[in-house]
Motif scaffolding. Structure first.
Motif, PDB file in Angstrom:
ATOM      1  N   LEU A 208       0.829  -1.188   0.000  1.00 13.39           N
ATOM      2  CA  LEU A 208       0.000   0.000   0.000  1.00 13.39           C
ATOM      3  C   LEU A 208       0.863   1.237   0.000  1.00 13.39           C
ATOM      4  N   GLY A 209       0.526   2.195  -0.842  1.00 10.88           N
ATOM      5  CA  GLY A 209       1.223   3.466  -0.870  1.00 10.88           C
ATOM      6  C   GLY A 209       0.231   4.598  -0.990  1.00 10.88           C
TER       7      GLY A 209
ATOM      8  N   ASP B 149      -7.727   8.484   0.308  1.00  5.83           N
ATOM      9  CA  ASP B 149      -7.882   7.065   0.070  1.00  5.83           C
ATOM     10  C   ASP B 149      -6.559   6.447  -0.337  1.00  5.83           C
ATOM     11  N   GLU B 150      -6.284   5.254   0.184  1.00  9.10           N
ATOM     12  CA  GLU B 150      -5.084   4.527  -0.168  1.00  9.10           C
ATOM     13  C   GLU B 150      -5.289   3.804  -1.487  1.00  9.10           C
ATOM     14  N   GLU B 151      -4.242   3.680  -2.259  1.00 12.14           N
ATOM     15  CA  GLU B 151      -4.310   2.993  -3.530  1.00 12.14           C
ATOM     16  C   GLU B 151      -3.410   1.769  -3.485  1.00 12.14           C
TER      17      GLU B 151
ATOM     18  N   GLU C 174       8.174  -1.706   9.463  1.00  7.27           N
ATOM     19  CA  GLU C 174       7.510  -1.009   8.360  1.00  7.27           C
ATOM     20  C   GLU C 174       8.014   0.424   8.255  1.00  7.27           C
ATOM     21  N   TRP C 175       8.188   1.077   9.403  1.00  7.98           N
ATOM     22  CA  TRP C 175       8.687   2.458   9.399  1.00  7.98           C
ATOM     23  C   TRP C 175      10.105   2.509   8.824  1.00  7.98           C
ATOM     24  N   MET C 176      10.956   1.591   9.239  1.00  8.98           N
ATOM     25  CA  MET C 176      12.325   1.554   8.726  1.00  8.98           C
ATOM     26  C   MET C 176      12.345   1.265   7.229  1.00  8.98           C
TER      27      MET C 176
ATOM     28  N   ASN D 177       1.203   1.994   8.702  1.00  6.47           N
ATOM     29  CA  ASN D 177      -0.207   1.875   8.334  1.00  6.47           C
ATOM     30  C   ASN D 177      -0.685   3.067   7.513  1.00  6.47           C
ATOM     31  N   GLY D 178       0.183   3.535   6.609  1.00  9.54           N
ATOM     32  CA  GLY D 178      -0.185   4.631   5.727  1.00  9.54           C
ATOM     33  C   GLY D 178      -0.072   6.007   6.342  1.00  9.54           C
TER      34      GLY D 178
END
Length: 288
Positions: free
Chosen positions: A31-32, A41-43, A132-134, A155-156
């Motif tokens: 997810l980005g 909205d996430e794509e 995930e952050w790293m 988480n976006g």
């Protein structure tokens, strides 16, 4: 930050033309967010595994941006025990180290916050979120240490580490305000041998005749060796390769023994995080 990109090999001019293949190749997804879009909205972004680069040499940020999180996760997920790479805080007790004047030296530089464990009562470590952050971490361009920022996503949601955010968490650099415009600080961390004070620093830390070539920990003077042990557990954590002394550690040890130069510990923390994320072979996540 991660930006939404088109799938590699896709072309807008080819839409609706020709017969579509019956079976799409297996694609990895993540997810980005599209920073150019006003929508929250996430794509879903699709990556073609046939175009996946190999990260074997060089910095991670030299690879395509859309592949950097995948390459970082691949490296971490290959580890048999991923928990060991999360170097957590350890408390240094003043009753044990006080007689060696360790605490006084840390306080003189405003680094005493690194000697306490702030999560000693909290047993939860959110490893997936930290990884995930790293994996999504980006470093801005900066002219002086106080301008450095690390930005990643969880988480976006963008999560930033900077001089200001670190100071809100803990009283790092707990001294009167300074203008941290240290000449050649980056040179000391990257190309120390070109710095005019480098040889003086080595002579102050190592026994005579032992600091040409590889810098071994066993050749450190007693005071420097004790301080390095404290730093490895707290200020500059690492879990392997403890036989050698690394360049940033020379700066830290010299500063602690001579109370100068006054390097901001927040910059050293962020620099360590960026090196561990961006340099191949550094399977470690310091938990500052």
């Amino acid at each position: 930050m991660v930006q939404t990109k088109e799938r590699v090999g896709a072309s807008s001019s080819s839409k609706g033309k020709g017969k579509q293949p019956e079976q799409q190749p297996n694609k990895q997804r993540y997810l980005g967010r599209d920073d150019d879009s006003e929508s929250d909205d996430e794509e879903m972004v699709e990556l073609d595994p046939t175009n996946k680069p190999r990260w074997e040499v060089g910095p991670l940020d030299e690879h395509p941006e859309e592949w950097q999180p995948t390459l970082f996760h691949d490296r971490m997920n290959r580890l048999k025990n991923k928990a060991v790479v999360f170097v957590c805080e350890r408390e240094v007790r003043e009753v044990e180290f006080g007689p060696f004047n360790v605490f006084a030296q840390f306080r003189a530089l405003g680094w005493e916050a690194t000697l306490s464990c702030y999560d000693k009562d909290n047993k939860n470590l959110f490893m997936d979120e930290i990884q995930e952050w790293m994996a999504t971490l980006k470093c801005n361009r900066y002219d002086r240490p106080s301008q450095m920022k690390l930005t990643g996503e969880v988480n976006g949601i963008k999560v930033e580490m900077s001089f200001d955010t670190l100071r809100k968490l803990v009283k790092y650099d707990n001294l009167p305000a300074r203008d941290y415009t240290i000449p050649s600080l980056d040179d000391l961390l990257i190309k120390p041998e070109k710095h005019s004070r480098w040889n003086d620093m080595l002579a102050a830390l190592f026994f005579p005749g032992t600091y040409s070539g590889i810098l071994y920990r066993k050749n450190l003077k007693i005071e420097a060796k004790l301080l390095l042990t404290t730093c490895i557990l707290n200020a500059i954590p690492r879990r392997g390769d403890k036989q050698e002394v690394r360049f940033p550690e020379i700066l830290v040890l010299y500063s602690l023994l001579h109370r100068s130069p006054h390097s901001p510990i927040r910059y050293l923390i962020m620099n360590q995080l960026w090196i561990c994320r961006n340099k191949v072979g550094r399977s470690i996540i310091p938990y500052c």
